[in-house]
Scaffold this active site. Structure first.
Site, short mmCIF file in Angstrom:
data_model
loop_
_atom_site.label_atom_id
_atom_site.label_comp_id
_atom_site.label_asym_id
_atom_site.label_seq_id
_atom_site.Cartn_x
_atom_site.Cartn_y
_atom_site.Cartn_z
N HIS A 202 0.77 1.12 9.20
CA HIS A 202 1.09 0.77 8.42
C HIS A 202 0.35 1.36 6.84
O HIS A 202 0.85 2.04 6.58
CB HIS A 202 1.42 -0.84 8.00
CG HIS A 202 0.04 -1.39 7.11
ND1 HIS A 202 -0.85 -1.23 7.98
CD2 HIS A 202 -0.75 -0.86 5.88
CE1 HIS A 202 -2.09 -1.91 7.37
NE2 HIS A 202 -1.61 -1.58 6.49
C1 UD1 Z 1 -1.92 -2.99 1.37
C2 UD1 Z 1 -2.89 -2.62 1.37
C3 UD1 Z 1 -4.07 -1.88 2.22
C4 UD1 Z 1 -3.12 -3.69 3.30
C5 UD1 Z 1 -2.17 -3.68 3.01
C6 UD1 Z 1 -1.88 -4.89 3.85
C7 UD1 Z 1 -3.71 -0.85 -1.24
C8 UD1 Z 1 -4.33 0.14 -0.99
N1 UD1 Z 1 -3.05 -1.34 0.39
O1 UD1 Z 1 -1.10 -1.21 1.79
O2 UD1 Z 1 -5.30 -2.24 2.29
O3 UD1 Z 1 -4.10 -2.94 4.83
O4 UD1 Z 1 -1.69 -3.71 1.70
O5 UD1 Z 1 -0.02 -4.92 4.72
O6 UD1 Z 1 -3.65 -1.58 -1.69
N2 UD1 Z 1 6.71 -3.07 0.72
C9 UD1 Z 1 7.83 -3.81 0.89
N3 UD1 Z 1 7.87 -4.85 0.26
C10 UD1 Z 1 6.42 -5.81 0.33
C11 UD1 Z 1 5.32 -4.92 0.15
C12 UD1 Z 1 5.39 -3.46 0.55
O7 UD1 Z 1 8.95 -3.15 1.18
O8 UD1 Z 1 5.75 -7.16 0.68
C13 UD1 Z 1 6.85 -1.46 0.47
C14 UD1 Z 1 7.57 -0.63 -0.11
O9 UD1 Z 1 7.81 0.19 -0.61
C15 UD1 Z 1 5.73 0.05 -0.64
C16 UD1 Z 1 4.78 0.19 0.01
O10 UD1 Z 1 5.78 -1.50 1.14
O11 UD1 Z 1 5.71 1.20 -1.60
C17 UD1 Z 1 3.73 -0.29 0.76
O12 UD1 Z 1 3.28 -1.39 -0.35
P1 UD1 Z 1 1.41 -1.40 -0.60
O13 UD1 Z 1 1.50 -2.65 -1.00
O14 UD1 Z 1 2.13 -0.68 -1.83
O15 UD1 Z 1 0.44 -1.31 0.38
P2 UD1 Z 1 0.49 -1.39 1.91
O16 UD1 Z 1 0.61 -0.37 2.71
O17 UD1 Z 1 1.06 -2.38 2.12
#
Ligand code: UD1
Length: 354
Positions: A202
């Site tokens: 991820h």
């Molecule tokens: C975040 C953390 C990372 C952690 C990870 C665990 C930061 C900078 N990164 O990364 O350290 O390892 O969580 O999973 O805080 N999305 C969904 N549904 C959700 C959540 C996210 O669809 O419930 C999608 C969205 O398109 C979003 C993308 O995932 O833009 C990334 O989510 P985000 O929380 O920004 O970062 P992670 O990659 O999950």
């Protein structure tokens, strides 16, 4: 004493579980959820399966660019901290939710405690590295999971604020592993015990470049056993955007798993392939060989003890590394004894209690 825990992303819910239990009868514990993760499989199932009390506050900030997401949390947390007037704000790990809570509390002169302090990848491309460094330097109490983390904090002049408590992920993992022993949990459909791999990807450095993601998926597809690929929404979204087919060759595509199901799947697998921090350590604690698709790791003990191998620049080595012979057995316990949450609450009461 009133302690406000701020969480928002999947790994933080797991760390919150043993802390919420250890707080009972010792401190008044409030929980704020920023809403960074909001899908049922990324958030709600962790609260349900791990018996975490429902959050007292939920900001529902959702996804966004780093600045917009962190800024929305900062504004919302300021209101929550002002209205709930905690004696201390407890922040977890290294996500944008961690940094936002640390800044909000610091600006309001409310003491901050950082759980999982002192980890370093020394890779400034990682958003988590900025979040950790900035949070550690703004916190009043640094709760370190390992001796190596204590050394990093000392090197940055933070030794006087640091306490070694152990790793709360060990607490929760041991508890879930023991409960799985007492029940017969099903393996994911089509998987045979010891004859499949578990994979997660991820991190932006692995998902955002179409060429790199394609190379990783191609290597996974070529492995000698089925690969249960637990796809984070970010991976699914970017693969679709890049036109990369995730269901091919050995890969069996799956939604993310709830925590007990993940631990069950990992401990019965032949190996784990990941870029997650938590899963590297969980594989080690379960004594399952791990291959990490990153140039470095914060969890250096897993590599030093032979249970984790890093592959990054030369992705053509990925399949052969995953298929390497099992490492030598070890009874080392660099991540503590499963009692870190109790020590954390003691450190909070000793430091901030009246
Ligand atoms: C975040 C953390 C990372 C952690 C990870 C665990 C930061 C900078 N990164 O990364 O350290 O390892 O969580 O999973 O805080 N999305 C969904 N549904 C959700 C959540 C996210 O669809 O419930 C999608 C969205 O398109 C979003 C993308 O995932 O833009 C990334 O989510 P985000 O929380 O920004 O970062 P992670 O990659 O999950």
């Amino acid at each position: 004493m009133r302690i406000l825990s701020v969480v928002g992303a999947r790994p933080q819910f797991i760390k919150l579980a043993p802390i919420a239990t250890a707080m009972r009868g010792r401190a008044e514990h409030l929980i704020a959820h920023t809403g960074q993760h909001y899908d049922e499989l990324m958030s709600d199932v962790f609260f349900q399966d791990l018996g975490i009390p429902a959050p007292d506050f939920n900001l529902g900030v959702g996804s966004g660019k780093h600045g917009a997401q962190t800024g929305a949390m900062l504004a919302g947390l300021e209101e929550i901290i002002e209205s709930s007037a905690p004696d201390c704000v407890l922040v977890y790990g290294d996500t944008n939710s961690t940094l936002a809570a640390a800044i909000a509390a610091t600006k309001l002169h409310v003491p901050v405690a950082h759980l999982e302090a002192g980890l370093r990848s020394f890779n400034r491309r990682m958003p988590e590295e900025h979040n950790r460094v900035l949070t550690d330097h703004s916190a009043d109490l640094l709760l370190a999971p390992t001796q190596v983390a204590m050394e990093h904090l000392a090197n940055e002049g933070l030794a006087s604020r640091s306490v070694l408590v152990g790793d709360v992920m060990t607490d929760v993992l041991y508890k879930v592993r023991d409960s799985l022993r007492d029940s017969v949990a099903d393996l994911p459909p089509g998987m045979i015990r010891g004859d499949y791999y578990v994979a997660t990807i991820h991190r932006p450095d692995n998902t955002d470049s179409p060429a790199r993601l394609e190379a990783i998926i191609e290597e996974l597809a070529s492995l000698d056993k089925p690969v249960l690929l637990l796809a984070h929404p970010r991976l699914r979204g970017l693969a679709e955007a890049h036109g990369i087919n995730l269901s091919r060759g050995s890969i069996v595509l799956s939604p993310p798993l709830a925590y007990p199901q993940l631990i069950n799947a990992a401990q019965n697998s032949a190996g784990v392939v990941t870029d997650s921090g938590g899963l590297q350590k969980e594989a080690f604690l379960l004594r399952v060989p791990c291959t990490t698709i990153r140039p470095e790791t914060e969890w250096v003990e897993t590599v030093a003890l032979g249970w984790n191998a890093l592959v990054s620049d030369d992705l053509t080595r990925l399949a052969s590394t995953v298929q390497r012979p099992a490492p030598a057995a070890t009874d080392a316990t660099p991540y503590g004894d499963g009692q870190a949450a109790g020590r954390t609450v003691t450190a909070l009461l000793d430091t901030f209690g009246a």
